[in-house]
Design a protein around this motif. Structure first.
Motif, PDB file in Angstrom:
ATOM      1  N   PRO A 620      -1.111  12.399  -0.595  1.00 26.93           N
ATOM      2  CA  PRO A 620       0.056  13.157  -0.134  1.00 26.93           C
ATOM      3  C   PRO A 620       0.405  12.814   1.313  1.00 26.93           C
ATOM      4  CG  PRO A 620      -1.435  14.590  -1.352  1.00 26.93           C
ATOM      5  CD  PRO A 620      -2.150  13.275  -1.188  1.00 26.93           C
ATOM      6  N   GLY A 621       1.683  12.587   1.566  1.00 31.65           N
ATOM      7  CA  GLY A 621       2.153  12.234   2.896  1.00 31.65           C
ATOM      8  C   GLY A 621       2.192  10.745   3.165  1.00 31.65           C
ATOM      9  N   GLN A 622       1.686   9.928   2.237  1.00 31.18           N
ATOM     10  CA  GLN A 622       1.652   8.472   2.432  1.00 31.18           C
ATOM     11  C   GLN A 622       2.695   7.737   1.603  1.00 31.18           C
ATOM     12  OE1 GLN A 622      -2.322   7.270   1.376  1.00 31.18           O
ATOM     13  NE2 GLN A 622      -3.209   7.889   3.343  1.00 31.18           N
ATOM     14  N   GLU A 623       3.467   8.447   0.827  1.00 33.14           N
ATOM     15  CA  GLU A 623       4.341   7.796  -0.148  1.00 33.14           C
ATOM     16  C   GLU A 623       5.279   6.780   0.494  1.00 33.14           C
ATOM     17  OE1 GLU A 623       3.927  12.135  -1.670  1.00 33.14           O
ATOM     18  OE2 GLU A 623       3.811  11.028   0.229  1.00 33.14           O
TER      19      GLU A 623
END
Length: 673
Positions: A620-623
């Motif tokens: 999550p948050g790296q997309e």
């Protein structure tokens, strides 16, 4: 008996087991600068040839100093250059000639095996087999990759960071002597380069260049201008380079590769990596993300399977039975800690059994309506299936049956019947052809193109089948295949034919399949020969594993993510990229091999490979960094060099999700921490 060899008048003490054949192994080294692709000769340049030009040396403002010393059985060659004036676009170069024949076995781990001297079919990616001349005993065919020509001689130019270890090896099976050359992959001036030159009746020459200075750069089945101008050296600056040369005596090529494996493992980066802390916990967390992604995007309730490709890709191949496909996903999820996923995997197992053909083998792909043979992509090309597809599916059906039975659950009659018919098909093909080929006709079980080590996936399946059904034919077939693969591949220092997008390129997946199969075979026979062969295959597995902390350019996606790439498992000599994990295997057989041999190297190797996996899962948050891949996705490409995407980049395609699942579900956490 002479216990030394001579290099430029200096004796190199050899290990006690070395013999007089090593007396004249090394010729004097040549060193100097190159500019615009030409050598600038110095007083220390002792080689001669068309690649050298007139001496500029100290008269042009370069002070060259060379030293050599003996250290623990190795010759250390150091070179230092100091500039009294400014120099633009130059490279430091150091060459060594070896009195070994041009036909010597040459290995540069991860990129060159036996010099890559195979029949070449120059095609763009993705290369396919020709429509004519396809025979069950056809030669090994590869794309136009970096290679040495077998007869005419060839310059093989590599960037140092194309290698998985800083060692390369040259070995003459006739005299049974060779050398290991340790290079500097990185220096203050960037990535180094290595050139290997073999010419008939000439010594084998290894040239180290800092920074890399190639004429051409390989880029997956193609070549482009390298555009590597060199470095700028200001007045008062200096640069240093080093080669470490280790003479080796070995009985055969596997024994030589074993020496390379031992030396490179000893010299590997050993510093603690953050990614290796609490590895078992991190792997489980990564697998949970991936399994949740598979539930959300890949599960097809109406059909009862997890699809291979995401719906948004619009791929015609909804599922591939083996290789990049359903078999290993089913195997991974049938061992999931989540009961719903286990039940779904059992439904998927039943669906995969419908891929069976009249021969007992399996079709390769499901297009949403039908099972089809794979690779029927060119007009006039006979449809076939990559042999490792049905072998991998059969292997994983048998493994899944063991898992289900161990939980006290009933086996479906369809599973049992499908497994038995598959095993009988393997026995029939081996009996008729003597091997399993690279590709076969799934309807008849006939080998279409061969030979390759892609058939090594059958060894584990036959071992499971013998344990379950007790048929002597399964065990005897496994023994014959093991001996065949040892004679035709291990003794030649490579395995090949384990992937479908690289013709029969030397590859890492077939190396692991062979090693794993030999481990399972040894557990049945307790024959020390099978254990010895398993170690030989494991040495090749190690050569595909990145054993140093490769550097990513500042600001690249992998650098921003803080990826520690040590332990990446490289694909094959064509595609030349690292990957997170072994793809269709957890690596558990490395731990088993460590237990049987007492060699902790294999357990440490397993931890290195596994430590790379959880880092590459999209969190999550790296997309956005991963090209908008959804959380729980996993790309197969971890670029540490420039063969595909640029160094530090990746391919935003979800292709490797099974890796963390099978690793987390098969490897005990306490084994990793």
């Amino acid at each position: 008996m002479n216990d030394s060899i001579s290099s430029n008048g200096t004796k190199l003490n050899l290990p006690p087991e070395s013999d007089a054949n090593l007396q004249a192994l090394l010729n004097p080294p040549a060193m100097g600068f190159c500019k615009d692709g030409k050598m600038l000769e110095t007083p220390f340049s002792v080689n001669s040839g068309d690649d050298l030009c007139g001496g500029l040396g100290e008269a042009s403002g370069l002070t060259m100093k060379r030293s050599q010393r003996i250290e623990t059985g190795a010759l250390i060659l150091d070179m230092r250059a100091e500039a009294a004036a400014d120099f633009h676009s130059i490279s430091l170069r150091q060459s060594v000639d070896f009195s070994l024949p041009s036909s010597s076995y040459v290995i540069a781990p991860g990129v060159v095996y036996d010099g890559n001297r195979f029949l070449v079919s120059p095609q763009p990616y993705c290369p396919y087999f020709p429509t004519e001349g396809v025979t069950p005993d056809g030669p090994i065919l590869i794309a136009d990759v970096p290679r040495l020509a077998s007869a005419t001689g060839y310059n093989l130019e590599l960037a140092g960071n194309a290698l998985t270890t800083p060692f390369l090896g040259i070995y003459d099976p006739i005299s049974k002597v060779g050398v290991l050359v340790e290079i500097q992959i990185y220096g203050d001036w960037g990535v180094s380069g290595v050139t290997i030159t073999t010419l008939p009746d000439q010594p084998v020459r290894v040239t180290f260049t800092l920074p890399v200075h190639r004429q051409q750069r390989y880029r997956i089945c193609d070549w482009v201008a390298a555009d590597e101008p060199g470095m700028d050296l200001a007045a008062g600056q200096s640069i240093e380079a080093r080669l470490r040369i280790i003479p080796v005596r070995a009985e055969n090529i596997p024994a030589f590769v074993h020496q390379l494996a031992l030396h490179s493992f000893e010299a590997r980066d050993k510093g603690p990596l953050e990614s290796r802390r609490n590895l078992g916990k991190k792997l489980r967390e990564a697998a949970d993300l991936v399994e949740a992604k598979f539930d959300r995007f890949n599960w097809v309730e109406s059909e009862g399977f997890y699809r291979t490709t995401l719906p948004q890709t619009n791929s015609p191949w909804v599922m591939q039975s083996g290789w990049s496909g359903g078999a290993v996903t089913m195997r991974a999820l049938i061992q999931s800690p989540d009961a719903t996923r286990r039940e779904r995997a059992k439904r998927m197992l039943s669906f995969l059994c419908t891929a069976a053909t009249p021969s007992g083998y399996f079709h390769g792909v499901w297009n949403g309506k039908h099972w089809l043979s794979f690779n029927a992509k060119r007009p006039g090309c006979r449809a076939f299936t990559l042999v490792r597809r049905p072998l991998e599916l059969g292997r994983d059906i048998l493994h899944a049956m063991n898992v289900v039975e161990a939980r006290g659950e009933a086996l479906e009659p369809l599973w049992i019947e499908t497994a038995r018919r598959f095993l009988d098909a393997v026995v029939s093909t081996e009996r008729r052809f003597g091997h399993l080929g690279y590709s076969l006709d799934p309807e008849t079980g006939d080998v279409l193109w061969g030979d390759s080590t892609g058939g090594a996936f059958a060894l584990e399946a036959l071992a499971h089948g013998y344990r379950r059904f007790g048929s002597p034919g399964y065990l005897q077939t496994a023994k014959r295949l093991a001996a065949h693969y040892r004679e035709h591949f291990l003794l030649r220092g490579f395995t090949c034919g384990g992937v479908g997008d690289a013709l029969m390129a030397v590859d890492s997946e077939s190396s692991y399949a062979l090693m794993a199969g030999l481990v399972h075979l040894h557990e049945i026979t307790r024959d020390p020969v099978h254990l010895e062969w398993a170690v030989e295959a494991a040495d090749l597995v190690q050569t595909w594993t990145l054993l140093y902390n490769a550097k990513f350019p500042e600001g690249t996606p992998l650098q921003r993510l803080g990826i520690e790439p040590r332990g990446a498992y490289f694909a094959n000599i064509q595609n030349q990229h690292g990957a997170p994990g072994i793809y269709v295997a957890s690596g558990i057989e490395l731990a088993t091999l460590a237990r049987h041999t007492g060699d902790k190297r294999f357990l440490e190797l397993l931890r290195e490979i596994t430590g790379c996996i959880p880092q590459m899962v999209v969190k999550p948050g790296q997309e956005d960094i991963w090209g908008d891949l959804p959380v729980g996705s996993l790309s197969e490409r971890l670029m540490t060099m420039d063969g595909l995407e640029p160094n530090g980049h990746t391919q935003p395609i979800d292709t490797f999700g099974n890796v963390p699942m099978i690793a987390a579900n098969e490897l005990p956490a306490e084994l990793l921490d």
